[in-house]
Design a protein around this motif. Structure first.
Motif, PDB file in Angstrom:
ATOM      1  N   THR A  31       0.818  -1.214   0.000  1.00  0.00           N
ATOM      2  CA  THR A  31       0.000   0.000   0.000  1.00  0.00           C
ATOM      3  C   THR A  31       0.851   1.262   0.000  1.00  0.00           C
ATOM      4  O   THR A  31       0.331   2.358   0.126  1.00  0.00           O
ATOM      5  CB  THR A  31      -0.947   0.008   1.224  1.00  0.00           C
ATOM      6  N   SER A  32       2.166   1.105  -0.131  1.00  0.00           N
ATOM      7  CA  SER A  32       3.073   2.251  -0.105  1.00  0.00           C
ATOM      8  C   SER A  32       3.792   2.487  -1.426  1.00  0.00           C
ATOM      9  O   SER A  32       4.447   3.517  -1.598  1.00  0.00           O
ATOM     10  CB  SER A  32       4.134   2.055   0.995  1.00  0.00           C
ATOM     11  N   THR A  33       3.678   1.543  -2.365  1.00  0.00           N
ATOM     12  CA  THR A  33       4.489   1.608  -3.581  1.00  0.00           C
ATOM     13  C   THR A  33       4.246   2.866  -4.408  1.00  0.00           C
ATOM     14  O   THR A  33       5.188   3.455  -4.948  1.00  0.00           O
ATOM     15  CB  THR A  33       4.251   0.367  -4.455  1.00  0.00           C
ATOM     16  N   VAL A  34       2.981   3.276  -4.529  1.00  0.00           N
ATOM     17  CA  VAL A  34       2.660   4.456  -5.346  1.00  0.00           C
ATOM     18  C   VAL A  34       3.338   5.698  -4.776  1.00  0.00           C
ATOM     19  O   VAL A  34       3.957   6.484  -5.503  1.00  0.00           O
ATOM     20  CB  VAL A  34       1.134   4.664  -5.440  1.00  0.00           C
ATOM     21  N   LYS A  35       3.239   5.882  -3.476  1.00  0.00           N
ATOM     22  CA  LYS A  35       3.844   7.048  -2.812  1.00  0.00           C
ATOM     23  C   LYS A  35       5.368   7.011  -2.900  1.00  0.00           C
ATOM     24  O   LYS A  35       6.019   8.047  -3.106  1.00  0.00           O
ATOM     25  CB  LYS A  35       3.410   7.104  -1.346  1.00  0.00           C
ATOM     26  N   ILE A  36       5.959   5.827  -2.726  1.00  0.00           N
ATOM     27  CA  ILE A  36       7.417   5.684  -2.808  1.00  0.00           C
ATOM     28  C   ILE A  36       7.892   6.062  -4.216  1.00  0.00           C
ATOM     29  O   ILE A  36       8.877   6.792  -4.385  1.00  0.00           O
ATOM     30  CB  ILE A  36       7.844   4.245  -2.469  1.00  0.00           C
ATOM     31  N   ALA A  37       7.184   5.565  -5.230  1.00  0.00           N
ATOM     32  CA  ALA A  37       7.554   5.851  -6.613  1.00  0.00           C
ATOM     33  C   ALA A  37       7.483   7.350  -6.911  1.00  0.00           C
ATOM     34  O   ALA A  37       8.365   7.911  -7.575  1.00  0.00           O
ATOM     35  CB  ALA A  37       6.639   5.082  -7.564  1.00  0.00           C
ATOM     36  N   GLN A  38       6.450   8.005  -6.414  1.00  0.00           N
ATOM     37  CA  GLN A  38       6.292   9.448  -6.655  1.00  0.00           C
ATOM     38  C   GLN A  38       7.393  10.245  -5.972  1.00  0.00           C
ATOM     39  O   GLN A  38       7.989  11.146  -6.574  1.00  0.00           O
ATOM     40  CB  GLN A  38       4.916   9.911  -6.145  1.00  0.00           C
ATOM     41  N   GLU A  39       7.676   9.928  -4.719  1.00  0.00           N
ATOM     42  CA  GLU A  39       8.623  10.721  -3.943  1.00  0.00           C
ATOM     43  C   GLU A  39      10.068  10.516  -4.383  1.00  0.00           C
ATOM     44  O   GLU A  39      10.862  11.464  -4.399  1.00  0.00           O
ATOM     45  CB  GLU A  39       8.478  10.382  -2.458  1.00  0.00           C
ATOM     46  N   LEU A  40      10.422   9.281  -4.757  1.00  0.00           N
ATOM     47  CA  LEU A  40      11.802   8.987  -5.140  1.00  0.00           C
ATOM     48  C   LEU A  40      11.992   8.930  -6.656  1.00  0.00           C
ATOM     49  O   LEU A  40      13.078   8.597  -7.137  1.00  0.00           O
ATOM     50  CB  LEU A  40      12.250   7.657  -4.513  1.00  0.00           C
ATOM     51  N   HIS A  41      10.928   9.239  -7.400  1.00  0.00           N
ATOM     52  CA  HIS A  41      10.978   9.285  -8.869  1.00  0.00           C
ATOM     53  C   HIS A  41      11.443   7.950  -9.453  1.00  0.00           C
ATOM     54  O   HIS A  41      12.393   7.876 -10.230  1.00  0.00           O
ATOM     55  CB  HIS A  41      11.903  10.421  -9.345  1.00  0.00           C
TER      56      HIS A  41
END
Length: 444
Positions: A31-41
């Protein structure tokens, strides 16, 4: 260590909380992958490695983690595992780029690979008789609850705070467990050799890591599979000839244990695939947010928790082997109900109510499978047996999830894709049922 026959004391909470922490991180990432991808590009390929790097080392070092506790003492190895896991968690939370988060997830996986089998071995050392059975039941329940709570907690933390807090949370918990372990957990010395099987260790790490990569990797998967097969064949050959093997082959000579390993492989494969695909279906079909998708698992989590508390009582009435069959049947019913009804009938009818059956199956199943997986072991191979249980658990997750995703990748409609995913998951559950028929619990 004196065995208190009436109270578990603080040792069991230390073991269970440490194990829960590992399992939480295994599913909180979903449930964190989308946010991780956005923040770390991160692109899709790099993002996949955030999960795969952890799985690679966690699966690859499991047998090593279980055996070093047998050789060097469980308490010492457990403390080392806590330090590695907690430090890895801190660095994952502090990650600023792709290279850092992937490498630290791999480092965290090594800590998990040491902790997971050592927690179970410590439990076997600390309790005997009925107390041991009850403690293993609690341990097995934790295995299921960690995965489902990870989805809920991950959704809450990611939506309300930041994905980083899901990893930061491990640090104070790890420090607390470290201090409590020093004061309250007593080490137990095994009578076996103090020499570690370096040949077996190297071959097992290469073979298991290559096998994980052949499943979860992004390129050269066929080559990885060939390397895995060769390394694992050499590993088995070496284990036959080495005096103090990292994985004593006598572990598989017991029918109850060997059947339990196979049944657990398919059981957790089906369960983890369900945990993986259902949040995605809820978000794509119903438009749920990550938080809503996490909370949507409460109809499974609450019955799972309740049924897990009843395992010891039910097992005494119908037997461990029959309880495993009941749990798998409950899981099959839940999955097939969702598949037959379809998402068009709305969340509660198509997902929520069937989840109750799935949750009950999870709550009743993992504890007796854990008991069967370490049945009839002595102190010298307790760590190795625990390592095999956790290795099977880890590989079952990867294989089950990969099979379901690969076989339904051609469907563009998310509702249709989910329907067929559930049917495949039901088939995997059925394979677990067939394997569990070989479990013959020894009567006292």
């Amino acid at each position: 260590m004196s065995k208190n026959k009436e109270k578990f004391g603080i040792v069991l909470p230390i073991i269970l909380l440490s194990y829960f922490m590992i399992l939480l991180d295994n599913s909180i990432i979903f449930t964190s992958t989308v946010k991780i991808a956005q923040e770390l590009h991160l692109n899709a390929q790099t993002l996949a490695w955030v999960s795969s790097a952890y799985t690679l080392t966690f699966g690859g070092f499991q047998l090593f983690g279980g055996r070093i506790g047998d050789v060097f003492g469980r308490k010492r190895v457990f403390l080392i595992g806590l330090v590695l896991f907690s430090f890895g968690s801190l660095m994952v939370g502090l990650s600023t780029n792709a290279a850092m988060i992937i490498s630290m997830r791999a480092f965290q996986g090594i800590g998990s690979a040491i902790l997971a089998p050592t927690t179970l071995a410590l439990l076997l050392d600390s309790y005997q008789g009925t107390m041991r059975t009850r403690a293993i039941a609690a341990y097995g329940a934790t295995a299921g609850l960690g995965a489902s709570f990870g989805l809920i907690l991950g959704g809450i933390i990611t939506s309300v705070f930041s994905w980083r807090y899901g990893f930061f949370l491990n640090v104070p918990v790890g420090i607390l467990m470290f201090v409590l372990t020093i004061f309250f957990v007593h080490d137990s010395k095994t009578e076996g050799s103090r020499h570690l099987d370096f040949v077996g260790t190297l071959l097992s790490v290469i073979g298991l890591s290559a096998l994980v990569y052949s499943i979860d990797g992004t390129s050269h998967q066929i080559l990885a599979l060939i390397v895995a097969i060769v390394a694992l064949i050499l590993f088995v050959y070496a284990e036959k000839r080495i005096k103090n093997p990292i994985m004593p082959l006598k572990l598989f000579m017991d029918r109850e244990r060997s059947s339990a390993y196979i049944a657990r492989f398919f059981f957790i494969g089906a369960a983890f695939a369900y945990f993986f695909v259902t949040p995605q279906a809820l978000q794509r079909v119903y438009g749920f947010t990550p938080l809503m998708a996490g909370l949507a698992f409460l109809p499974a989590t609450l019955p799972q928790f309740f049924s897990a508390t009843q395992v010891s009582r039910v097992s005494m009435k119908i037997g461990n082997d029959r309880l495993i069959l009941v749990s798998i049947i409950s899981g099959i019913i839940g999955v097939l109900l969702s598949a037959v009804l379809g998402l068009s009938h709305g969340y509660w009818l198509a997902v929520g109510i069937p989840m109750i059956f799935f949750g009950v199956g999870q709550g009743l199943g993992l504890s007796p499978l854990t008991i069967a997986g370490v049945a009839n072991t002595d102190a010298d191979i307790a760590g190795a047996a625990s390592g095999v249980v956790n290795t099977v658990h880890q590989f079952g997750q990867s294989v089950g999830m990969s099979i379901v995703v690969a076989m339904t990748s051609g469907f563009n409609n998310p509702a249709t894709s989910y329907h067929y995913q559930l049917l495949i998951i039901a088939v995997i559950f059925i394979l677990s049922f067939i394997a569990s028929l070989g479990i013959q619990t020894k009567k006292q």
